[in-house]
Design an enzyme around this catalytic site. Structure first.
Site, PDB file in Angstrom:
ATOM      1  N   LYS A 171     -11.643  37.018  -3.870  1.00  0.00           N
ATOM      2  CA  LYS A 171     -11.016  38.247  -4.382  1.00  0.00           C
ATOM      3  C   LYS A 171     -10.386  38.993  -3.198  1.00  0.00           C
ATOM      4  CE  LYS A 171     -13.991  37.923  -8.405  1.00  0.00           C
ATOM      5  NZ  LYS A 171     -15.074  38.497  -9.224  1.00  0.00           N
TER       6      LYS A 171
ATOM      7  N   ARG B 144     -11.742  29.727  -3.887  1.00  0.00           N
ATOM      8  CA  ARG B 144     -12.700  30.049  -4.943  1.00  0.00           C
ATOM      9  C   ARG B 144     -14.062  29.530  -4.526  1.00  0.00           C
ATOM     10  NH1 ARG B 144      -9.413  31.848  -8.602  1.00  0.00           N
ATOM     11  NH2 ARG B 144     -11.181  32.605  -9.773  1.00  0.00           N
TER      12      ARG B 144
ATOM     13  N   THR C  37     -18.237  36.713  -4.116  1.00  0.00           N
ATOM     14  CA  THR C  37     -17.266  35.631  -4.203  1.00  0.00           C
ATOM     15  C   THR C  37     -16.463  35.660  -2.900  1.00  0.00           C
ATOM     16  OG1 THR C  37     -15.630  37.094  -5.204  1.00  0.00           O
ATOM     17  CG2 THR C  37     -16.983  35.814  -6.712  1.00  0.00           C
TER      18      THR C  37
ATOM     19  N   TYR D 276     -20.376  13.802   0.296  1.00  0.00           N
ATOM     20  CA  TYR D 276     -21.602  14.384  -0.271  1.00  0.00           C
ATOM     21  C   TYR D 276     -22.509  14.871   0.848  1.00  0.00           C
ATOM     22  CZ  TYR D 276     -22.412  14.520  -5.235  1.00  0.00           C
ATOM     23  OH  TYR D 276     -22.421  14.910  -6.541  1.00  0.00           O
TER      24      TYR D 276
ATOM     25  N   GLU E 152     -25.799  16.973   0.267  1.00  0.00           N
ATOM     26  CA  GLU E 152     -26.917  17.778  -0.253  1.00  0.00           C
ATOM     27  C   GLU E 152     -27.879  18.147   0.861  1.00  0.00           C
ATOM     28  OE1 GLU E 152     -27.862  14.854  -3.161  1.00  0.00           O
ATOM     29  OE2 GLU E 152     -27.504  16.221  -4.828  1.00  0.00           O
TER      30      GLU E 152
ATOM     31  N   ASP F   3     -23.854  43.178  -5.245  1.00  0.00           N
ATOM     32  CA  ASP F   3     -22.830  42.189  -5.604  1.00  0.00           C
ATOM     33  C   ASP F   3     -21.481  42.771  -5.175  1.00  0.00           C
ATOM     34  OD1 ASP F   3     -20.958  40.548  -6.753  1.00  0.00           O
ATOM     35  OD2 ASP F   3     -21.972  40.404  -8.703  1.00  0.00           O
TER      36      ASP F   3
HETATM   37  C1  LIG Z   1     -15.936  37.942 -10.129  1.00  0.00           C
HETATM   38  C2  LIG Z   1     -17.336  38.419 -10.117  1.00  0.00           C
HETATM   39  C3  LIG Z   1     -18.422  37.537 -10.241  1.00  0.00           C
HETATM   40  C4  LIG Z   1     -18.283  36.107 -10.671  1.00  0.00           C
HETATM   41  O1  LIG Z   1     -17.514  35.296  -9.955  1.00  0.00           O
HETATM   42  P1  LIG Z   1     -16.987  33.905 -10.564  1.00  0.00           P
HETATM   43  O2  LIG Z   1     -16.543  33.211  -9.335  1.00  0.00           O
HETATM   44  O3  LIG Z   1     -15.909  34.251 -11.519  1.00  0.00           O
HETATM   45  O4  LIG Z   1     -18.152  33.229 -11.226  1.00  0.00           O
HETATM   46  C5  LIG Z   1     -19.695  38.055 -10.110  1.00  0.00           C
HETATM   47  N1  LIG Z   1     -19.893  39.361  -9.877  1.00  0.00           N
HETATM   48  C6  LIG Z   1     -18.882  40.234  -9.791  1.00  0.00           C
HETATM   49  C7  LIG Z   1     -19.170  41.674  -9.548  1.00  0.00           C
HETATM   50  C8  LIG Z   1     -17.568  39.798  -9.918  1.00  0.00           C
HETATM   51  O5  LIG Z   1     -16.579  40.677  -9.867  1.00  0.00           O
END
Ligand SMILES: *Cc1c(COP(=O)(O)O)cnc(C)c1O
Length: 426
Positions: free
Chosen positions: A231, A237, A228, A56, A58, A202
């Site tokens: 991807k 993740r 994220t 932990y 925090e 994003d």
């Molecule tokens: C995949 C994605 C997210 C969310 O990610 P998670 O890990 O699935 O919560 C947010 N914004 C965009 C543009 C995404 O493609």
């Protein structure tokens, strides 16, 4: 065999171990075209499976609430430093549990409930967390949505500017989940400045392309960048929120204690590993090959009469409108999955069909690029997609044999392309 191997799991929980093995084989045998997925390296898998999960912590390095952070602090600082260097940003927070919580942290840092937020509409390629109605972000804030143009399939910045100046949002999102074209971060930044809004980029889908120099960077344009890590960036993740120094404290406070408790240290370590991998020259080659593969696949699909939103792609992603093929997205995606091609049904802009049974398919080339597939192999992938979509359009009795043939051909092709993290028994 799984790599790292899982002997204790096999011994103590054979049922679970069997499912992991089956999933690994499935990932090995399929052409994985889900645009948000990838294969991480064995080093990332090892960090994710380490004893760091026991701790932990925090707070932030040097400012923790529990003792025993002698090793966790340097791990998190490594991840932060590598993120700052790779993306050229002043501040990085590597603690968000995933992309959606990272985006919530952006709201928490900059908005109050009821404030106006502007984002690309979900069926046009935006993300749920950019203010879509079923998301907390659409319920607790006042969302206004820009769209893509019907004639081009692309965002028109003049329309975005008009809407922003009329609605005066406090925050504008750019980026999304089904955008096949380059995002003009500089153009969005100019609009945000005019409208007096914070610009949030994003880059969840394209972070690996940005890191590898295959897509322009939002750094220097956006006030805050969320992504994220799993991807195209090819990490565990997880997620990050990056910003200018000015917003560092607001971002950190929003993530903890605003929204989260203890960070997932095993994930933080794996993010650090992935960021180190992403700084290597071979990662840049991978990023550019993702785009080359997507362009080659788009070209081959167009030659076969597929209707692509915006007419093609600039990145890793292709959005297909199947209307002219006489098959909706869902049955096509299901048949393709049986045939060894894994992708997802997806809404297309101005889709007349329902979200759970839309007109389109979304395709991405990150995972197959990691497997070592090359642009020269994309016409064959397009031919398989075409064969299955045609068979599905002709009807049930036609499809089973065709699916078996394609699945066998794909297994044979992929046997020659090693998968990070698993190999079939010799
Ligand atoms: C995949 C994605 C997210 C969310 O990610 P998670 O890990 O699935 O919560 C947010 N914004 C965009 C543009 C995404 O493609």
């Amino acid at each position: 065999m799984h790599q790292p191997s899982l002997p204790h799991l096999a011994d103590q929980d054979p049922e679970l171990a069997g499912l992991v093995e089956a999933e690994a084989r499935r990932q090995f045998e399929k052409i994985r075209l889900i645009a948000s997925e990838n294969y991480v390296s064995p080093a990332v898998l090892e960090a994710t499976g380490s004893v760091l999960t026991n701790k932990y912590s925090e707070g932030y390095a040097g400012r923790r609430y529990y003792e025993g952070q002698q090793n966790i602090d340097p791990i998190e600082l490594l991840a932060v430093e590598r993120a700052r260097t790779l993306f050229g940003v002043e501040h990085a927070n590597v603690q968000p549990y995933s992309g959606s919580p990272a985006n919530l942290a952006v709201y928490m840092a900059f908005l109050r409930p009821g404030d106006t937020v502007m984002g690309l509409s979900l069926p046009m390629g935006g993300h749920l967390t950019h203010g879509w109605s079923v998301s907390a972000t659409g319920k607790w804030f006042n969302p206004v949505r820009y769209e893509v143009r019907a004639d081009t399939g692309r965002v028109d910045l003049d329309e975005v500017r008009d809407l922003a100046l009329k609605e005066r949002p406090k925050l504008i999102w750019c980026g999304g989940t089904a955008i096949p074209r380059m995002i003009d971060f500089a153009g969005f930044a100019e609009i945000a400045r005019e409208a007096g809004a914070v610009l949030a980029a994003d880059i969840a889908h394209i972070a690996g392309l940005v890191a590898g120099g295959a897509h322009p960077s939002p750094a220097g344009h956006a006030d805050v960048i969320s992504t994220t890590t799993h991807k195209t960036l090819r990490g565990p993740r997880g997620a990050m929120v990056m910003s200018t120094a000015e917003h560092a404290s607001a971002v950190d406070k929003a993530v903890f204690p605003g929204l989260q408790g203890g960070p997932h240290n095993h994930t933080t370590a794996a993010i650090a590993v992935a960021l180190k991998e992403a700084a290597r020259p071979d990662f840049s080659a991978y990023a550019h090959r993702i785009v080359a593969n997507a362009k080659a696949l788009a070209e081959a699909l167009l030659e076969r009469g597929f209707d692509l939103i915006s007419g093609g792609t600039d990145n890793h992603l292709i959005l297909i409108d199947l209307t002219n093929k006489g098959v909706p997205g869902k049955p096509a995606a299901q048949a393709l999955d049986r045939a060894g091609i894994e992708l997802n049904h997806n809404a297309v802009p101005f889709d007349p069909r329902k979200p759970f049974d839309p007109s389109g398919l979304r395709v991405g080339t990150a995972a197959i690029t990691t497997r070592g597939l090359e642009p020269g192999q994309m016409p064959r992938v397009a031919a398989w997609i075409d064969d299955i979509v045609r068979a599905t359009a002709r009807g049930e009795d036609e499809t089973a044999g065709e699916e078996r043939r394609v699945a066998a051909e794909i297994r044979e092709l992929l046997a020659a392309h090693p998968m990070p993290g698993w190999a079939p028994a010799p």
